[in-house]
Design a protein around this motif. Structure first.
Motif, PDB file in Angstrom:
ATOM      1  N   UNK B 173     -21.793   2.537 -11.265  1.00 31.78           N
ATOM      2  CA  UNK B 173     -21.144   1.262 -11.524  1.00 31.78           C
ATOM      3  C   UNK B 173     -20.324   0.824 -10.328  1.00 31.78           C
ATOM      4  N   UNK B 174     -19.627  -0.341 -10.467  1.00 26.72           N
ATOM      5  CA  UNK B 174     -18.857  -0.812  -9.324  1.00 26.72           C
ATOM      6  C   UNK B 174     -17.636  -1.602  -9.797  1.00 26.72           C
ATOM      7  N   UNK B 175     -16.477  -1.272  -9.250  1.00 28.44           N
ATOM      8  CA  UNK B 175     -15.240  -1.994  -9.533  1.00 28.44           C
ATOM      9  C   UNK B 175     -14.689  -2.492  -8.206  1.00 28.44           C
ATOM     10  N   UNK B 176     -14.720  -3.821  -7.967  1.00 31.95           N
ATOM     11  CA  UNK B 176     -14.334  -4.358  -6.656  1.00 31.95           C
ATOM     12  C   UNK B 176     -12.943  -3.896  -6.214  1.00 31.95           C
ATOM     13  N   UNK B 177     -12.051  -3.682  -7.167  1.00 30.63           N
ATOM     14  CA  UNK B 177     -10.690  -3.305  -6.803  1.00 30.63           C
ATOM     15  C   UNK B 177     -10.590  -1.873  -6.282  1.00 30.63           C
ATOM     16  N   UNK B 178     -11.395  -1.017  -6.850  1.00 34.09           N
ATOM     17  CA  UNK B 178     -11.251   0.426  -6.643  1.00 34.09           C
ATOM     18  C   UNK B 178     -11.531   0.865  -5.190  1.00 34.09           C
ATOM     19  N   UNK B 179     -10.513   1.431  -4.563  1.00 29.94           N
ATOM     20  CA  UNK B 179     -10.658   1.988  -3.228  1.00 29.94           C
ATOM     21  C   UNK B 179     -11.151   0.996  -2.194  1.00 29.94           C
ATOM     22  N   UNK B 180     -10.864  -0.291  -2.447  1.00 27.65           N
ATOM     23  CA  UNK B 180     -11.393  -1.301  -1.555  1.00 27.65           C
ATOM     24  C   UNK B 180     -10.246  -1.955  -0.812  1.00 27.65           C
ATOM     25  N   UNK B 181      -9.932  -1.367   0.345  1.00 27.73           N
ATOM     26  CA  UNK B 181      -8.768  -1.842   1.088  1.00 27.73           C
ATOM     27  C   UNK B 181      -9.033  -3.178   1.778  1.00 27.73           C
ATOM     28  N   UNK B 182     -10.326  -3.589   1.825  1.00 25.61           N
ATOM     29  CA  UNK B 182     -10.679  -4.814   2.550  1.00 25.61           C
ATOM     30  C   UNK B 182     -10.516  -6.049   1.671  1.00 25.61           C
ATOM     31  N   UNK B 183      -9.926  -7.092   2.204  1.00 25.05           N
ATOM     32  CA  UNK B 183      -9.831  -8.363   1.480  1.00 25.05           C
ATOM     33  C   UNK B 183     -10.387  -9.467   2.364  1.00 25.05           C
ATOM     34  N   UNK B 184     -10.533 -10.664   1.787  1.00 25.34           N
ATOM     35  CA  UNK B 184     -11.113 -11.759   2.572  1.00 25.34           C
ATOM     36  C   UNK B 184     -10.256 -12.110   3.782  1.00 25.34           C
ATOM     37  N   UNK B 185      -8.964 -11.800   3.712  1.00 26.26           N
ATOM     38  CA  UNK B 185      -8.111 -12.156   4.844  1.00 26.26           C
ATOM     39  C   UNK B 185      -8.465 -11.344   6.090  1.00 26.26           C
ATOM     40  N   UNK B 186      -9.221 -10.238   5.896  1.00 26.47           N
ATOM     41  CA  UNK B 186      -9.674  -9.470   7.061  1.00 26.47           C
ATOM     42  C   UNK B 186     -10.789 -10.180   7.814  1.00 26.47           C
ATOM     43  N   UNK B 187     -11.390 -11.181   7.163  1.00 21.36           N
ATOM     44  CA  UNK B 187     -12.586 -11.809   7.751  1.00 21.36           C
ATOM     45  C   UNK B 187     -12.259 -13.092   8.512  1.00 21.36           C
ATOM     46  N   UNK B 188     -10.990 -13.188   8.973  1.00 21.32           N
ATOM     47  CA  UNK B 188     -10.590 -14.389   9.706  1.00 21.32           C
ATOM     48  C   UNK B 188     -10.548 -14.066  11.200  1.00 21.32           C
TER      49      UNK B 188
END
Lengths: 293, 293
Positions: B173-188
DNA sequence: TAGTTTACCTGACTCAAGTCAGATAATTCT
DNA sequence: AGAATTATCTGACTTGAGTCAGGTAAACTA
């Protein structure tokens, strides 16, 4: 007719006119009316007679004349008296005209390239392959099979190619004279018939029939040009000949064939012909078929 | 670029405009200017807002208005005030207009049918299949990959679809929050970037990168819509992201992926990525890749 | 509430495309 | 030789397609 196929064709035509249609509009992009650009392109580096241009582009003679004057005024074209007939004239590209022609050519290349450019090598191969297939099958769809006289020059050309091919393929060789009681005069209605399959006016296949008695027709001279094979031309000619036979009162259609013509044999079986006993003394025949209409 | 491919494309476009182009001209056959016929067709049984018509057909507002008056005069169309906004109007087909629309529709069907009709069932299947392939690959060729902001609504839609798919495909399965330190603000830029692949303006894929140190970029969020798979969209996005990484000073690009995403792994290998040791603690990652630029 | 913007409409234009009715000169037919 | 035919040209026209500069009323904005 399968409706999903019709939907696909309509969708295809929309997609292509939208995406590849831009290729035609590239003619417009050199700041010249489409008509003049097409004319310039059609004249080509070798030049062309005015009559040929009129018929190829489907132009009114006045219209063509006016466009030529315009292209002359632009220094792109010269129109010269040439042939024996001093009435007919020939349009030629000037130096500048050839440069312009090359520029249109480059533009078309560029546009074709812009379609390929974003694709991977594998996708390019698939696209080009599918385009070739579509083109080939669209051509196949535009092939017309019509009853014609067997003694025209074009009919004779078909038959010459047919005989040449037999000579090449028969293990025992082939001599048209040998044991061949049939002549073209047998293919004249109502004792016989001759059909030609044409693609854009050019013959790509032929077939003949003659009545061997009041209720029996024999199919002869079935030939399809190598470039048009695999497109169902032979079976269309066969169906046409069967229909003509029926109109002549035939109840049965028969034919013979050589053992080396494997495709022909499978075609006849597919079309409902059954193998029968020898019914003639054709020295080149190994198999005999018949079908009740 | 392979010249024979360019020749094939040009030949295809000539053949298609000649043979299928007739399908467009069928609009003309009902004794009405092409512009009006197209407009009638575009309005359709459900009607359409004038603004939508203008943009879809690329018409000047005065021109549209005049054509609508003409169609009204012919009793085919009625234009009504509808929405909340009393300035904007909506064109609807009258009873007679719907009949006319259906007639155009039938004409198009008939023309599509006339292409299929002479062909055998097998040839029809091949033609329709090849048309679908051409259409699909032409669409692929018109997909554009561009750098865009990651916080637009469309970017978010891509990411939602991406996350949903991960949830479906990952065994765990997949939970976007879990262990996901990356956010859209990193893609600027210049710390990261986000690209969207669009077909006719609609997003069909996305991908992101973020710099994890001055010389290392990480690729994230690589997703292609199911409808656009097998067309090389992913590798085009990857190349775009690599180019952006290089412009940010990256010497190396790395990424991780889940064992269930087999196509992704083979894509990365094909594109010159080598499998390396774990370099992050992403709980969903099973394989890690890197490529020197 | 006054000014601006928006959505649509009207009139006056241009330009391309194509048709039609002769005119002209060369060629062919009788 | 004279008449008919053919290949091209010219002028006068029509129609379609599209642009451009305003105009009007509704809707939005400061």
């Amino acid at each position: 007719m399968d409706n999903s196929q019709i939907i696909q064709i309509r969708s295809f035509s929309r997609a292509v006119t939208r995406r590849v249609g831009a290729l035609d509009e590239s003619y417009l992009r050199r700041g010249r009316p489409l008509g003049e650009a097409r004319l310039l392109f059609e004249i080509g580096p070798e030049g062309a007679g005015l009559g040929a241009l009129r018929s190829r582009l489907g132009l009114d003679s006045g219209y063509l004349s006016r466009m030529l004057r315009s292209l002359e005024a632009q220094g792109l074209v010269s129109v010269e008296k040439l042939d024996g007939d001093a009435r007919s004239r020939r349009a030629m590209l000037t130096e500048k005209g050839r440069a312009e022609h090359a520029a249109y050519d480059a533009l078309s290349d560029e546009l074709a390239n812009s379609i390929l450019e974003p694709l991977s090598a594998a996708a390019r191969d698939r696209l080009v392959g599918a385009m070739a297939e579509v083109e080939r099958l669209l051509a196949a769809a535009s092939i017309a099979v019509e009853e014609e006289a067997a003694d025209t020059e074009e009919a004779q050309q078909c038959l010459t190619q047919y005989f040449n091919e037999l000579a090449e393929r028969f293990e025992e060789g082939f001599d048209p004279g040998k044991g061949n009681a049939t002549t073209e005069s047998d293919f004249i209605p109502p004792r016989g018939s001759f059909v030609i399959a044409r693609l854009d006016g050019n013959p790509v296949g032929c077939g003949a029939l003659r009545m061997i008695d009041a209720e029996t027709a024999e199919i002869k001279r079935m030939w399809v040009a190598p470039s048009a094979r695999g497109l169902g031309v032979a079976s269309r000619m066969l169906r046409k000949l069967e229909a003509i036979s029926a109109s002549f009162g035939a109840k049965t259609v028969c034919l013979d064939t050589n053992r080396s013509l494997k495709e022909a044999q499978s075609l006849y079986k597919r079309q409902g012909y059954d193998e029968i006993a020898r019914f003639n003394d054709n020295p080149y025949a190994d198999h005999w078929f018949a079908k009740r209409l």
